[in-house]
Scaffold this active site. Structure first.
Site, mmCIF file in Angstrom:
data_model
loop_
_atom_site.group_PDB
_atom_site.id
_atom_site.type_symbol
_atom_site.label_atom_id
_atom_site.label_comp_id
_atom_site.label_asym_id
_atom_site.label_seq_id
_atom_site.Cartn_x
_atom_site.Cartn_y
_atom_site.Cartn_z
ATOM 1 N N ARG A 1 9.430 -1.831 -6.017
ATOM 2 C CA ARG A 1 10.214 -1.274 -7.036
ATOM 3 C C ARG A 1 10.616 0.027 -6.487
ATOM 4 N NH1 ARG A 1 7.091 -0.399 -12.577
ATOM 5 N NH2 ARG A 1 5.947 1.122 -11.214
ATOM 6 N N THR B 1 14.256 4.307 -10.206
ATOM 7 C CA THR B 1 15.068 3.633 -11.116
ATOM 8 C C THR B 1 14.077 2.575 -11.636
ATOM 9 O OG1 THR B 1 15.492 2.046 -9.383
ATOM 10 C CG2 THR B 1 17.079 3.869 -9.771
ATOM 11 N N ASP C 1 -2.103 1.593 -8.897
ATOM 12 C CA ASP C 1 -0.962 0.825 -7.989
ATOM 13 C C ASP C 1 -1.821 -0.376 -7.048
ATOM 14 O OD1 ASP C 1 0.531 -0.140 -5.709
ATOM 15 O OD2 ASP C 1 1.916 1.492 -5.980
ATOM 16 N N ASP D 1 -1.497 -0.731 -3.386
ATOM 17 C CA ASP D 1 -2.213 0.387 -2.665
ATOM 18 C C ASP D 1 -3.853 0.105 -2.584
ATOM 19 O OD1 ASP D 1 -0.179 1.743 -1.864
ATOM 20 O OD2 ASP D 1 -0.248 3.313 -3.399
HETATM 21 C C1 PRP Z 1 4.099 -3.614 -8.139
HETATM 22 C C2 PRP Z 1 3.213 -4.842 -8.431
HETATM 23 C C3 PRP Z 1 4.535 -5.645 -9.147
HETATM 24 C C4 PRP Z 1 5.376 -4.510 -9.702
HETATM 25 C C5 PRP Z 1 5.468 -4.572 -10.981
HETATM 26 O O1 PRP Z 1 4.657 -3.595 -6.788
HETATM 27 O O2 PRP Z 1 2.622 -5.611 -7.511
HETATM 28 O O3 PRP Z 1 5.325 -6.523 -8.150
HETATM 29 O O4 PRP Z 1 5.057 -3.503 -8.939
HETATM 30 O O5 PRP Z 1 6.278 -3.611 -11.964
HETATM 31 P P1 PRP Z 1 7.426 -4.041 -12.595
HETATM 32 O O6 PRP Z 1 6.896 -5.067 -13.409
HETATM 33 O O7 PRP Z 1 7.857 -2.960 -13.083
HETATM 34 O O8 PRP Z 1 8.503 -4.704 -11.633
HETATM 35 P P2 PRP Z 1 5.410 -2.425 -6.162
HETATM 36 O O9 PRP Z 1 6.683 -2.635 -6.238
HETATM 37 O O10 PRP Z 1 4.554 -1.286 -6.190
HETATM 38 O O11 PRP Z 1 5.108 -2.900 -4.621
HETATM 39 P P3 PRP Z 1 3.738 -3.413 -3.785
HETATM 40 O O12 PRP Z 1 3.379 -4.788 -3.926
HETATM 41 O O13 PRP Z 1 4.119 -3.458 -2.276
HETATM 42 O O14 PRP Z 1 2.763 -2.545 -4.079
HETATM 43 N N1 URA Z 2 2.927 -1.557 -10.398
HETATM 44 C C1 URA Z 2 1.395 -1.463 -10.130
HETATM 45 O O1 URA Z 2 1.117 -1.672 -9.219
HETATM 46 N N2 URA Z 2 0.644 -0.892 -11.016
HETATM 47 C C2 URA Z 2 1.420 -0.496 -12.626
HETATM 48 O O2 URA Z 2 0.755 0.063 -13.183
HETATM 49 C C3 URA Z 2 2.731 -0.898 -12.446
HETATM 50 C C4 URA Z 2 3.355 -1.326 -11.237
#
Ligand code: PRP
Ligand code: URA
Length: 210
Positions: free
Chosen positions: A105, A109, A201, A204
């Site tokens: 994400r 944005t 997150d 993380d």
């Molecule tokens: C997080 C999570 C989802 C997304 C959810 O991933 O694991 O994939 O955000 O958010 P959304 O519903 O608003 O799209 P992130 O983009 O942080 O990547 P990561 O898994 O690499 O930490």
């Molecule tokens: N992605 C995450 O990992 N946590 C949140 O709360 C939203 C998006």
């Protein structure tokens, strides 16, 4: 008609989610519990797997008994955080194939960006379980499901641990054919697109990258 939202109503899932929410839970425990909840949700999400009968000889007599019909199945984690759920699904459905969709994400944005997509060749013939711990705005899951549909998939379920009402509404509007299986539905999103109260997150916390 909208896809159904199946919220796990189970004390084990509720208890384990509370451990995940705790900011002091270690990376090791967080990772293990994500996998355990993945296994429990898989149990619910596979209730409709077709069965057939086979002959079996018990130590007592011959009989016929139910066995899985062997419908083709694939689990598709949204990288990175979705990786944390794969092991739980595979422990329940060991023969499943695994596809990967890499998506992050944009922090400004909140729009998802695809950076990787590797799927089984026969993915269009398979029942698909898209897995990601978090359904926030729904942008990532929406884009992942669209990518699968572009490749011919038409039997898709979505598994998440924590869902925001905004994400559920988005999936129901973009993909009314997709049922959502989730551990819990939280209050909503904050101004940075994080689920409240949520668990932070997920990526993380699974990988210890904070
Ligand atoms: C997080 C999570 C989802 C997304 C959810 O991933 O694991 O994939 O955000 O958010 P959304 O519903 O608003 O799209 P992130 O983009 O942080 O990547 P990561 O898994 O690499 O930490
Ligand atoms: N992605 C995450 O990992 N946590 C949140 O709360 C939203 C998006």
């Amino acid at each position: 008609m909208n896809g159904k939202v199946h919220v796990m109503d189970h004390p084990l899932v509720a208890h384990k989610l509370t451990i995940l929410r705790d900011k002091d839970t270690s990376v090791k425990d967080f990772r293990e519990i994500v996998s355990e909840i993945g296994m429990l949700i898989t149990y619910e999400a596979t209730r409709d797997l077709p069965l057939t009968e086979k002959e079996v000889e018990t130590p007592i007599c011959k009989t016929t008994a139910p066995t899985l019909k062997g419908k083709k199945f694939a689990v598709v984690p949204i990288l990175r955080a979705g990786l944390g759920l794969v092991d739980g699904v595979l422990r329940m459905v060991p023969s499943a194939r695994v596809g990967h969709i890499g998506m992050f994400r944009d922090e400004e944005t909140l729009e998802p960006h695809v950076y990787f997509c590797k799927l089984p060749k026969d993915v269009a013939e398979r029942d698909i379980m898209v897995v990601d711990p978090m359904l926030a705005t729904g942008g990532s899951a929406d884009a992942a499901i669209s990518a699968l549909k572009e490749r011919g998939c038409n039997n898709i379920k979505l598994m998440v641990l924590v869902a925001a009402p905004e994400g559920i509404a988005r999936i129901q509007s973009s993909h009314p054919d997709v049922d959502i299986f989730c551990g819990v539905v939280d209050k909503g999103l904050n101004e940075r697109g994080y689920i409240v109260p949520g668990l932070g997150d997920a990526g993380d916390r699974i990988f210890g990258t904070k």
